[in-house]
Design an enzyme around this catalytic site. Structure first.
Site, PDB file in Angstrom:
ATOM      1  N   ARG A  59      39.884  18.669  23.197  1.00 49.89           N
ATOM      2  CA  ARG A  59      41.328  18.870  23.258  1.00 49.89           C
ATOM      3  C   ARG A  59      42.111  17.646  22.819  1.00 49.89           C
ATOM      4  O   ARG A  59      43.261  17.755  22.374  1.00 49.89           O
ATOM      5  CB  ARG A  59      41.697  19.200  24.703  1.00 49.89           C
ATOM      6  CG  ARG A  59      43.052  19.779  24.873  1.00 49.89           C
ATOM      7  CD  ARG A  59      43.387  19.756  26.317  1.00 49.89           C
ATOM      8  NE  ARG A  59      42.641  20.746  27.077  1.00 49.89           N
ATOM      9  CZ  ARG A  59      42.935  22.031  27.074  1.00 49.89           C
ATOM     10  NH1 ARG A  59      43.909  22.471  26.351  1.00 49.89           N
ATOM     11  NH2 ARG A  59      42.243  22.868  27.816  1.00 49.89           N
ATOM     12  N   GLY A  74      38.736  19.022  37.532  1.00 49.57           N
ATOM     13  CA  GLY A  74      37.546  19.782  37.124  1.00 49.57           C
ATOM     14  C   GLY A  74      36.272  19.111  37.615  1.00 49.57           C
ATOM     15  O   GLY A  74      35.349  19.780  38.088  1.00 49.57           O
ATOM     16  N   HIS A 100      48.872  23.700  28.314  1.00 56.54           N
ATOM     17  CA  HIS A 100      48.275  22.944  29.426  1.00 56.54           C
ATOM     18  C   HIS A 100      48.846  21.539  29.436  1.00 56.54           C
ATOM     19  O   HIS A 100      48.259  20.627  30.004  1.00 56.54           O
ATOM     20  CB  HIS A 100      46.766  22.847  29.290  1.00 56.54           C
ATOM     21  CG  HIS A 100      46.118  24.147  28.962  1.00 56.54           C
ATOM     22  ND1 HIS A 100      45.911  24.571  27.673  1.00 56.54           N
ATOM     23  CD2 HIS A 100      45.655  25.125  29.767  1.00 56.54           C
ATOM     24  CE1 HIS A 100      45.335  25.760  27.700  1.00 56.54           C
ATOM     25  NE2 HIS A 100      45.172  26.119  28.947  1.00 56.54           N
ATOM     26  N   THR A 110      34.992  22.242  29.692  1.00 60.98           N
ATOM     27  CA  THR A 110      34.016  21.551  28.861  1.00 60.98           C
ATOM     28  C   THR A 110      33.050  20.756  29.724  1.00 60.98           C
ATOM     29  O   THR A 110      31.834  20.876  29.607  1.00 60.98           O
ATOM     30  CB  THR A 110      34.744  20.576  27.912  1.00 60.98           C
ATOM     31  OG1 THR A 110      35.769  21.286  27.233  1.00 60.98           O
ATOM     32  CG2 THR A 110      33.782  19.970  26.915  1.00 60.98           C
TER      33      THR A 110
END
Ligand code: ADP
Ligand SMILES: O=C(COP(=O)(O)O)[C@@H](O)CO
Length: 588
Positions: A546, A407, A217, A447
């Site tokens: 992450r 997101g 990613h 998340t």
């Protein structure tokens, strides 16, 4: 770049619809993803995999006889939501329990774990094995923290072969752990990737350079070099994977060991280029005395249009060697000859057919009036997120995957749509917040989707649909959200997450309300503490999520989740101030 799309936001859903239409021989759609369209015997453990979209054939392309029973398919580069994993697992199970397996990413872990809890509470046995094959994402001593890349295939396949052979759930999980313990991958990239509709790549690799260990990613790599020749690249990949420290337990030397090599293209490399690299990989493995078994060269876990590749070495023992030989028939991966099972007569169950939406409970006029303020506040949240989406993405790209803005946009807009629908149907404040929370987490995944969904639901549960929300109830709701997020995500103050802004916000709101401040004033004061705390996260090293593997890279940049939290509560404060200034507003 991605050239063909309609509405960028609809890309993942439309991709899944087309994928199913093209592969009915193997899969049918269920809310949240796909399951096999062929019957599996009752009493067979179901292997359910999943993750974000953008990695085809991971994850839907690996569903079919001999491999996964179902795949939860999230949005582009975002883990599926808890509801998606739960729904796919329920549809895939055949009375002998479910093994959940997926790459080790923060959003996936949160959402798959929550789904596991729900399944167990419903009496469906469930175990989890995360894939941790990427050697560049954490040192050997922290193997459990490594992320999962193309090694997904070996772990899923070994687990599925054990399930097809009739092993029970505990044993299928044991085999998956064994396979994961014997799988190592290492990757490089030459370009970033551009999501549909984006005007710039999610991240870039400088022209003529190669990022070493860059994640699927765009998580930052461990090194950067000039682009090597194909042979030099093969030497780097094989050399690092054959290092003593990376040999799995039970393998003292590469000499004589049986290994399945998987040279995986990340999306934009040509097969011809991969074959040129593999030529040298094969020579090097042979020179090291490795017995090469069933080499794979192709695309098994991609990263949209990223140019790059990874090499996986799967170290077989007798048990894994036997399981590896079993036949597989899926849309993207076929080996051997499968005895075709009968078609399942069940038909596609598209997202809209989800029967889970309950009716709107009765609400008092006071709570309905508050629901209108909730909707206005959520609209402000979505506008604020839109205005800062690029900035949030850039912050997230420093040490994470760059998708925080996208997101948050997806989630906040879904929350507005769900809240509007609830308000129009006469919902009170509690139900409106609960619906908004479900909309947020379901649509955003990842998340922050899981955490913001939980936060809205906690506030909604505290406010309920009867009493007019008092400032005391609002402060209690925010405290419940704070407690819920910390217990679910397990982050504490100082870990460099949204919790660093949330905790001072909740504490300050409680304190100000107890001291007798009006809600709008208490909120504004708490929001200003949250903003200061979010800015101060720039000095912290991340210990969760992450960003953790690239801790030092994020020094000097605030945590994106803490920053977005501060922006949101500041904007909501303005809505509350405006509402309290109107004659009918919540003056308390
Ligand atoms: N365990 C955790 N608890 C609370 N917040 C977390 C946790 N892990 C990560 N976060 C927050 O999530 C933010 C990233 O959200 P998102 O972009 O959705 O992540 P991802 O793409 O990794 O799923 C981080 O900036 C951090 O604030
Ligand atoms: O990105 C993915 C999931 O991880 P997040 O932590 O939600 O970003 C996904 O593509 C891999 O499953």
């Amino acid at each position: 770049m991605t050239r063909l799309f309609n509405e960028p936001d609809a890309f993942a859903d439309e991709m899944i619809a087309g994928f199913v239409a093209a592969n009915r021989r193997y899969v049918r759609s269920v809310p949240g993803g796909v399951v096999r369209s062929t019957r599996s015997p009752q009493g067979q453990v179901a292997v359910v995999v999943g993750g974000g979209s953008g990695h085809y054939p991971a994850f839907g392309g690996l569903v079919g006889q001999g491999l996964a029973h179902g795949a939860a398919m999230g949005n582009l580069f975002a883990s599926p939501a808890t509801q998606q994993v739960h729904s796919v697992a329920r549809a895939a199970q055949h009375g002998a329990g479910v093994l959940l397996s997926y790459g080790n990413y923060a959003g996936d872990v949160l959402n798959f774990d929550a789904a596991q809890e729900q399944l167990r509470a419903e009496g469906i046995a469930c175990e989890t094995v995360t894939v941790t094959d990427d050697i560049s994402s954490a040192p050997v001593a922290e193997r459990h923290r490594r992320r999962g890349i193309a090694g997904d295939l070996t772990v899923f396949r070994a687990a599925a072969a054990a399930a097809e052979a009739g092993h029970d759930l505990a044993d299928v999980a044991r085999v998956a752990r064994l396979a994961n313990g014997r799988t190592r991958s290492f990757g490089v990239a030459f370009t970033g990737c551009t999501l549909p509709g984006a005007d710039a790549p999610l991240f870039t690799v400088p022209e003529g350079r190669m990022a070493v260990g860059l994640g699927i990613h765009g998580e930052p790599g461990i090194d950067e070099t000039d682009i090597p020749t194909a042979d030099e690249l093969a030497e780097r990949l094989v050399g690092d994977l054959l290092a003593d420290a990376e040999l799995p337990d039970g393998v003292d030397s590469p000499r004589g060991a049986r290994v399945v090599p998987i040279l995986n293209g990340l999306g934009a490399l040509k097969y011809e280029e991969l074959f040129v690299v593999y030529r040298r990989v094969a020579e090097l493995l042979e020179a090291a005395g490795v017995e090469v078994v069933d080499p794979h060269v192709g695309e098994y876990c991609t990263s949209f249009d990223m140019a790059g590749c990874s090499l996986t070495l799967f170290w077989l023992d007798d048990e894994l060697a036997e399981l590896w030989e079993t036949p597989v028939d899926t849309p993207a991966y076929r080996r051997g000859s499968v005895m075709r099972a009968e078609f399942d007569t069940a038909t596609d169950a598209p997202e809209s057919a989800d029967p889970a939406t309950p009716t709107i409970p009765d609400a008092t006029p006071a709570s309905r009036a508050a629901a209108a303020t909730v909707l206005a506040a959520l609209e402000t949240v979505a506008e604020t997120v839109d205005a800062h989406a690029d900035e949030l993405g850039r912050m997230d790209a420093i040490a994470g995957d760059g998708d925080h803005g996208i997101g948050m946009q997806r989630g906040s807009h879904a929350a507005v749509a769900a809240a509007r629908e609830a308000v129009e149907a006469g919902a009170g404040a509690g139900t409106t917040l609960a619906r908004a929370g479900d909309g947020w987490s379901h649509r955003a995944g990842g998340t922050s989707g899981a955490l913001w969904g939980l936060a809205l639901r906690e506030v909604g549960a505290t406010l309920g649909d009867e009493a007019a929300p008092t400032r005391d109830a609002v402060a209690a709701g925010v405290t419940a959200a704070d407690t819920g997020i910390r217990s679910y995500g397990k982050a504490e103050v100082g870990d460099k997450t949204m919790v660093d802004a949330l905790v001072p916000f909740a504490d300050a709101l409680r304190r100000e309300v107890d001291a007798g401040s009006r809600l709008a004033d208490a909120w504004a004061s708490a929001a200003s503490e949250a903003s200061a705390a979010a800015a101060a996260t720039a000095d912290l090293l991340p210990r969760m999520g992450r960003a953790r593997p690239h801790a030092e890279k994020s020094l000097g940049t605030p945590d994106p989740g803490a920053h977005s939290f501060a922006l949101i509560v500041t904007a909501v404060g303005e809505t509350l101030a405006a509402a309290s200034a109107t004659p009918k507003g919540p003056s308390a």
